[in-house]
Design an enzyme around this catalytic site. Structure first.
Site, PDB file in Angstrom:
ATOM      1  N   LYS A  81     -11.048   4.201  14.224  1.00 26.62           N
ATOM      2  CA  LYS A  81     -10.514   3.046  13.494  1.00 26.62           C
ATOM      3  C   LYS A  81     -10.647   1.817  14.371  1.00 26.62           C
ATOM      4  O   LYS A  81     -10.473   1.900  15.591  1.00 26.62           O
ATOM      5  CB  LYS A  81      -9.020   3.254  13.166  1.00 26.62           C
ATOM      6  CG  LYS A  81      -8.509   2.357  12.074  1.00 26.62           C
ATOM      7  CD  LYS A  81      -8.877   2.905  10.717  1.00 26.62           C
ATOM      8  CE  LYS A  81      -8.461   1.994   9.591  1.00 26.62           C
ATOM      9  NZ  LYS A  81      -8.763   2.602   8.282  1.00 26.62           N
ATOM     10  N   GLY A 177       1.612  -1.162  -5.220  1.00 27.87           N
ATOM     11  CA  GLY A 177       0.397  -1.794  -4.706  1.00 27.87           C
ATOM     12  C   GLY A 177      -0.732  -1.660  -5.706  1.00 27.87           C
ATOM     13  O   GLY A 177      -1.208  -0.550  -5.966  1.00 27.87           O
ATOM     14  N   VAL A 178      -1.127  -2.787  -6.290  1.00 28.94           N
ATOM     15  CA  VAL A 178      -2.223  -2.745  -7.271  1.00 28.94           C
ATOM     16  C   VAL A 178      -3.392  -3.586  -6.769  1.00 28.94           C
ATOM     17  O   VAL A 178      -3.906  -4.452  -7.457  1.00 28.94           O
ATOM     18  CB  VAL A 178      -1.760  -3.155  -8.693  1.00 28.94           C
ATOM     19  CG1 VAL A 178      -0.840  -2.108  -9.272  1.00 28.94           C
ATOM     20  CG2 VAL A 178      -1.079  -4.529  -8.685  1.00 28.94           C
ATOM     21  N   GLY A 179      -3.794  -3.298  -5.521  1.00 28.58           N
ATOM     22  CA  GLY A 179      -4.965  -3.948  -4.940  1.00 28.58           C
ATOM     23  C   GLY A 179      -6.215  -3.184  -5.337  1.00 28.58           C
ATOM     24  O   GLY A 179      -6.325  -2.643  -6.452  1.00 28.58           O
ATOM     25  N   VAL A 181      -7.478  -0.284  -4.555  1.00 28.75           N
ATOM     26  CA  VAL A 181      -7.318   1.120  -4.956  1.00 28.75           C
ATOM     27  C   VAL A 181      -6.317   1.245  -6.106  1.00 28.75           C
ATOM     28  O   VAL A 181      -6.603   1.876  -7.137  1.00 28.75           O
ATOM     29  CB  VAL A 181      -6.835   1.993  -3.766  1.00 28.75           C
ATOM     30  CG1 VAL A 181      -6.642   3.440  -4.206  1.00 28.75           C
ATOM     31  CG2 VAL A 181      -7.824   1.922  -2.605  1.00 28.75           C
TER      32      VAL A 181
END
Ligand code: NAI
Length: 347
Positions: A81, A177-179, A181
């Site tokens: 990462k 979270g509705v980004g 993904v």
């Protein structure tokens, strides 16, 4: 000593690099956790951190999770990462990205990166001018990892519903979270007749999606209390903790966010409450599977088949965990260690 120093000792990374570039202001940490199964793979994220130590901890924990994700998805790669320290809106200049890209290229064959929080597809295309070892979906060399991650989580929710004896039609799911993904996941669920409750700190984004899908909206601080069957965390890490786990009314938790459990003990608490938990690195492996396409090991249909297999894999994990009387996240960690130990012996 700092938390980062302690983790360095505890997680046994192969290599951790700190990059500092005076000209462009680049500051980055690249953590290569384990390459037993193949070159390390993992996204590059950019965000502001309260301190350098927080950035180091993020890179160390996320790279270890990538090793686990790759091992259980039976991928020929290890875990890594990269984190760039800075505010994407203010500090992400072309000069900084170029400096990062040139250094990333020096790790070709050892670390392969892709898009993560704070970077856009435009940034990735820009980086790919400097580094060959970056997945560029917009450039056509890679698939949409967020879409694949959403499809994998969807398969996991389908498996969880089956375990609870519920159908997808009418299943009540809270999506946090509705980004990239979360929005695609919500669309897949809505397409099957699930009843959605959406939460996001970006009010305009969540309202727009709720209108499109005829979904309810809940205050982000209250999403844990929602009266639903499944809670799906798709925002930040650490959202399953001593405050939130006791509040959950959902009977299953399946989401894409990395490092959902603030502490392994929070997974034990979910288990004690009888909540079916999908370990994050098993549920969110869809994006990583895109690498099979990029490296020519699978066509798109083959990748999608492997993504769908995340559902049955979770189902088998829950069965075995129940038979062995273990919380699923503990069993998954053990399976990762077993796979790595077997591969090291074969070397
Ligand atoms: P994103 O940045 O596109 O979306 C995240 C969303 O969460 C944003 O809409 C943001 O406003 C919202 N959010 C942030 N804090 C929140 C809070 N406290 N409550 C409610 N909403 C909040 O990120 P993306 O790509 O959708 O990733 C989501 C998660 O999934 C991250 O943890 C990421 O590491 C993980 N993941 C992403 C993959 C990918 O390919 N994009 C693959 C595997 C995991």
């Amino acid at each position: 000593m700092s938390a980062g120093h302690d983790l360095l000792q505890a997680l046994g990374h192969e290599e951790v690099l700190v990059w500092h570039d005076r000209e462009s202001g680049l500051r980055a940490v690249v953590a290569i956790h384990d390459t037993t199964l193949g070159p390390a793979a993992g996204g590059t994220r950019m965000r502001t951190y309260p301190s350098f130590d927080h950035a180091l901890v993020d890179a160390l924990r996320l790279s270890r999770a990538m090793t686990a994700k790759a091992a259980l998805a039976e991928m020929p790669c290890g875990g890594g990462k990269a984190v760039i320290l800075g505010d994407p809106a203010r500090d992400k200049t072309d000069a900084l990205l170029a400096a990062y890209g040139r250094r990333l290229h020096t790790l070709e064959g050892r670390f392969h990166s892709g898009c993560d929080l704070g970077l856009t597809t435009r940034d990735i295309s820009f980086l790919s001018q400097y580094a060959a070892n970056i997945s560029d979906a917009a450039g056509g060399s890679a698939l949409d990892t967020a879409g694949l991650a959403a499809a994998g989580v969807f398969a996991g929710i389908e498996a969880a519903a089956a375990r609870l004896g519920l159908a997808l039609a009418g299943l009540r799911v809270a999506v946090q979270g509705v980004g990239a993904v979360g929005a695609q996941l919500a669309r897949l669920l809505a397409g099957c007749g699930a009843r959605l409750t959406l939460a996001d700190v970006d009010r305009a984004r969540v309202d727009g999606l709720a209108r499109e899908l005829d979904a309810a909206v809940i205050d982000p601080a209250q999403v844990y209390d929602a009266d639903v069957d499944v809670f799906s965390p798709n925002a930040a890490g650490g959202t399953l903790n001593a405050d939130t786990v006791p509040r959950l009314r959902a009977r299953a938790v399946v989401g894409a966010a990395n490092e959902q459990l603030l502490d392994p003990a929070d997974g034990d608490a979910l288990h004690a409450r009888g909540i079916v938990y999908a370990p994050d690195y098993v549920a969110n492996a869809g994006g990583l599977l895109s690498l099979l396409f990029e490296t020519g090991q699978c066509d798109e249909a083959g990748v999608r088949e492997r993504v769908r297999a995340i559902g049955p894999r979770l189902g088998a994990l829950w069965e075995r965990a129940q038979a062995e009387g273990l919380p699923p996240h503990r069993l998954a960690d053990r399976m990762v260690e077993e796979r790595l130990t077997a591969a090291r012996r074969q070397r």
